[in-house]
Scaffold this active site. Structure first.
Site, PDB file in Angstrom:
ATOM      1  N   ARG A 153      37.745 -48.111  34.553  1.00  0.00           N
ATOM      2  CA  ARG A 153      38.037 -47.019  35.917  1.00  0.00           C
ATOM      3  C   ARG A 153      38.600 -48.558  36.912  1.00  0.00           C
ATOM      4  O   ARG A 153      37.588 -48.386  37.545  1.00  0.00           O
ATOM      5  CB  ARG A 153      37.822 -46.077  35.863  1.00  0.00           C
ATOM      6  CG  ARG A 153      38.337 -45.750  36.852  1.00  0.00           C
ATOM      7  CD  ARG A 153      38.146 -43.485  36.561  1.00  0.00           C
ATOM      8  NE  ARG A 153      37.031 -42.901  37.411  1.00  0.00           N
ATOM      9  CZ  ARG A 153      36.399 -41.390  37.280  1.00  0.00           C
ATOM     10  NH1 ARG A 153      37.147 -41.373  36.661  1.00  0.00           N
ATOM     11  NH2 ARG A 153      35.337 -41.263  38.390  1.00  0.00           N
ATOM     12  N   ARG A 179      29.535 -27.893  42.351  1.00  0.00           N
ATOM     13  CA  ARG A 179      28.882 -28.714  41.371  1.00  0.00           C
ATOM     14  C   ARG A 179      26.948 -28.020  40.919  1.00  0.00           C
ATOM     15  O   ARG A 179      26.834 -29.241  40.499  1.00  0.00           O
ATOM     16  CB  ARG A 179      28.673 -30.125  41.847  1.00  0.00           C
ATOM     17  CG  ARG A 179      29.529 -30.949  40.889  1.00  0.00           C
ATOM     18  CD  ARG A 179      29.574 -31.996  42.106  1.00  0.00           C
ATOM     19  NE  ARG A 179      30.082 -33.643  41.302  1.00  0.00           N
ATOM     20  CZ  ARG A 179      30.866 -33.626  41.720  1.00  0.00           C
ATOM     21  NH1 ARG A 179      32.325 -33.550  41.453  1.00  0.00           N
ATOM     22  NH2 ARG A 179      31.449 -34.884  40.770  1.00  0.00           N
ATOM     23  N   LYS A 206      38.892 -34.640  34.960  1.00  0.00           N
ATOM     24  CA  LYS A 206      39.689 -33.522  34.757  1.00  0.00           C
ATOM     25  C   LYS A 206      40.582 -33.412  36.753  1.00  0.00           C
ATOM     26  O   LYS A 206      41.275 -32.684  36.973  1.00  0.00           O
ATOM     27  CB  LYS A 206      37.822 -32.880  35.139  1.00  0.00           C
ATOM     28  CG  LYS A 206      37.140 -33.012  36.374  1.00  0.00           C
ATOM     29  CD  LYS A 206      36.272 -32.230  36.473  1.00  0.00           C
ATOM     30  CE  LYS A 206      34.562 -32.176  37.862  1.00  0.00           C
ATOM     31  NZ  LYS A 206      34.636 -34.186  37.122  1.00  0.00           N
ATOM     32  N   ARG A 231      35.076 -48.764  42.386  1.00  0.00           N
ATOM     33  CA  ARG A 231      34.714 -47.805  43.079  1.00  0.00           C
ATOM     34  C   ARG A 231      32.825 -47.769  42.254  1.00  0.00           C
ATOM     35  O   ARG A 231      32.066 -47.981  41.078  1.00  0.00           O
ATOM     36  CB  ARG A 231      34.783 -46.241  42.696  1.00  0.00           C
ATOM     37  CG  ARG A 231      35.330 -45.711  44.024  1.00  0.00           C
ATOM     38  CD  ARG A 231      36.180 -44.420  43.623  1.00  0.00           C
ATOM     39  NE  ARG A 231      34.988 -43.259  42.778  1.00  0.00           N
ATOM     40  CZ  ARG A 231      35.194 -42.418  42.707  1.00  0.00           C
ATOM     41  NH1 ARG A 231      37.080 -42.431  42.413  1.00  0.00           N
ATOM     42  NH2 ARG A 231      34.743 -41.254  41.944  1.00  0.00           N
ATOM     43  N   ARG A 286      24.761 -40.519  37.468  1.00  0.00           N
ATOM     44  CA  ARG A 286      25.174 -39.753  37.562  1.00  0.00           C
ATOM     45  C   ARG A 286      25.370 -38.539  36.349  1.00  0.00           C
ATOM     46  O   ARG A 286      25.677 -37.135  36.028  1.00  0.00           O
ATOM     47  CB  ARG A 286      27.362 -39.709  37.625  1.00  0.00           C
ATOM     48  CG  ARG A 286      27.136 -40.334  39.503  1.00  0.00           C
ATOM     49  CD  ARG A 286      28.747 -41.014  39.027  1.00  0.00           C
ATOM     50  NE  ARG A 286      29.728 -40.086  39.717  1.00  0.00           N
ATOM     51  CZ  ARG A 286      30.928 -40.382  39.659  1.00  0.00           C
ATOM     52  NH1 ARG A 286      31.399 -41.757  39.136  1.00  0.00           N
ATOM     53  NH2 ARG A 286      31.914 -39.376  39.945  1.00  0.00           N
TER      54      ARG A 286
HETATM   55  P1  AMP Z   1      34.134 -36.837  42.337  1.00  0.00           P
HETATM   56  O1  AMP Z   1      35.415 -37.903  42.652  1.00  0.00           O
HETATM   57  O2  AMP Z   1      34.196 -35.903  42.035  1.00  0.00           O
HETATM   58  O3  AMP Z   1      33.115 -37.791  41.057  1.00  0.00           O
HETATM   59  O4  AMP Z   1      32.318 -36.846  43.585  1.00  0.00           O
HETATM   60  C1  AMP Z   1      32.500 -37.838  43.595  1.00  0.00           C
HETATM   61  C2  AMP Z   1      30.742 -38.092  44.755  1.00  0.00           C
HETATM   62  O5  AMP Z   1      31.293 -36.923  45.767  1.00  0.00           O
HETATM   63  C3  AMP Z   1      29.597 -37.421  43.454  1.00  0.00           C
HETATM   64  O6  AMP Z   1      28.641 -38.327  42.558  1.00  0.00           O
HETATM   65  C4  AMP Z   1      28.860 -36.427  44.822  1.00  0.00           C
HETATM   66  O7  AMP Z   1      27.878 -37.742  45.156  1.00  0.00           O
HETATM   67  C5  AMP Z   1      29.735 -36.185  45.896  1.00  0.00           C
HETATM   68  N1  AMP Z   1      30.329 -35.167  45.517  1.00  0.00           N
HETATM   69  C6  AMP Z   1      31.795 -34.301  45.251  1.00  0.00           C
HETATM   70  N2  AMP Z   1      32.001 -33.408  44.854  1.00  0.00           N
HETATM   71  C7  AMP Z   1      30.411 -32.574  45.659  1.00  0.00           C
HETATM   72  C8  AMP Z   1      29.848 -31.225  45.681  1.00  0.00           C
HETATM   73  N3  AMP Z   1      30.180 -30.261  45.223  1.00  0.00           N
HETATM   74  N4  AMP Z   1      28.482 -31.306  45.472  1.00  0.00           N
HETATM   75  C9  AMP Z   1      27.737 -32.017  45.465  1.00  0.00           C
HETATM   76  N5  AMP Z   1      28.302 -32.993  45.972  1.00  0.00           N
HETATM   77  C10 AMP Z   1      29.426 -33.848  45.312  1.00  0.00           C
END
Ligand code: AMP
Length: 214
Positions: free
Chosen positions: A127, A88, A13, A160, A171
Site C-alpha cells: 500500500r 473499533r 473497507k 505510511r 495492528r
Molecule cells: P485507519 O486509517 O482506519 O486504519 O486508522 C489508522 C489509525 O488511526 C489506527 O491504527 C488507530 O491508531 C487510529 N484510529 C482510527 N480510528 C480509530 C478508532 N475508532 N479508535 C481508536 N483509534 C482509531
C-alpha cells in the site's frame, strides 16, 4: 441510511465506504482520516493521536469519542453516513448505540468485509499513500500511472508508518483483540452482514449494494 464498515485494517473497507458514500449521497466518515488531517495540521489532537497510530495501537476512546460525536452533529449527517474505522472497541460501539437511542435511532447495517490475515499482510505491504491528498494505491493491485507519483495531484507516494510490516502485524493483533468482538455485538442486534473481501473490489461493491437494497 447509517452504515458501519467492519473488517481488519487493509480489508478494503475504506475503498468500499467511499463508493457507498458516493452512490447514496451520504458522508464517508473515517476516524483514521480525521486523525491524519489533524496530524498534518499539527493540532494537539493530531500530535497525541500520532503517538498511538505510529505504533499500530488504538487512540484512546475518550479522544476518539469526542471527535466523532462532534462530527455527527454536522448538518451533512442528517440523512445518515457510512462509518469507516469507527467504532473499533466495544465501549465505542456502546457509546454510539446510546447516542443514537437518544433520538430513537439505530444503525441500519454493520457490514463486515472479511479477509484472512495472510491476505491482509500481502495487501498492506504494497500500500502507498499520497503525501499531499491522501489518495491510496497498491503497487500490484492498484498502481499509479507513474511509479511513485499520485494520479490526482502528482505528489510523492509513500508507505505510511502504520503500513510498515511490523506495525501491520501489531495492528492485526489489536484488531483481533479489540475490534473483532464488534462482529458479535452487531450480530446480537441482527444488523451484521458479511461480505467476502477477497473478491475483486467491484464484486465486493455489488454484493454490498445488493445487501443495502434488499
Ligand atoms: P485507519 O486509517 O482506519 O486504519 O486508522 C489508522 C489509525 O488511526 C489506527 O491504527 C488507530 O491508531 C487510529 N484510529 C482510527 N480510528 C480509530 C478508532 N475508532 N479508535 C481508536 N483509534 C482509531
Amino acid at each position: 441510511m447509517k452504515i458501519i464498515m467492519l473488517g481488519a485494517p487493509g480489508a478494503g473497507k475504506g475503498t468500499q465506504a467511499k463508493q457507498i458514500a458516493a452512490k447514496y449521497g451520504i458522508p464517508h466518515i473515517s476516524t483514521g482520516d480525521i486523525f491524519r488531517a489533524n496530524l498534518k495540521e499539527g493540532t494537539p489532537l493530531g500530535l497525541k493521536a500520532k503517538e498511538y497510530m505510529d505504533k499500530g495501537l488504538l487512540v484512546p476512546d475518550e479522544l476518539t469519542l469526542d471527535l466523532i460525536m462532534d462530527r455527527f452533529a454536522s448538518d451533512d449527517c442528517k440523512n445518515g453516513y457510512v462509518l469507516d474505522g469507527f467504532p473499533r472497541t466495544i465501549p465505542q460501539a456502546e457509546a454510539l448505540t446510546k447516542a443514537l437511542e437518544k433520538n430513537n435511532d439505530s444503525i441500519d447495517f454493520a457490514i463486515d468485509v472479511d479477509v484472512p490475515d495472510e491476505n491482509i499482510v500481502k495487501r498492506m505491504s504494497g500500500r502507498r499513500a499520497c503525501v499531499s491528498c491522501g489518495a491510496t494505491y497498491h503497487v500490484v493491485f492498484n498502481p499509479p500511472k507513474t511509479e511513485g507519483k499520485c494520479d490526482n495531484c502528482g505528489a510523492e507516494l509513500i508507505q505510511r508508518a502504520d503500513d510498515k510490516p511490523e506495525t501491520v502485524l501489531n495492528r492485526l493483533s489489536v484488531y483481533h483483540k479489540q475490534t473483532q468482538p464488534l462482529i458479535d455485538y452487531y450480530k446480537g442486534f441482527g444488523k451484521l452482514k458479511t461480505v467476502d473481501g477477497t473478491k475483486e473490489m467491484e464484486e465486493v461493491f455489488r454484493e454490498i449494494v445488493s445487501i443495502l437494497e434488499k
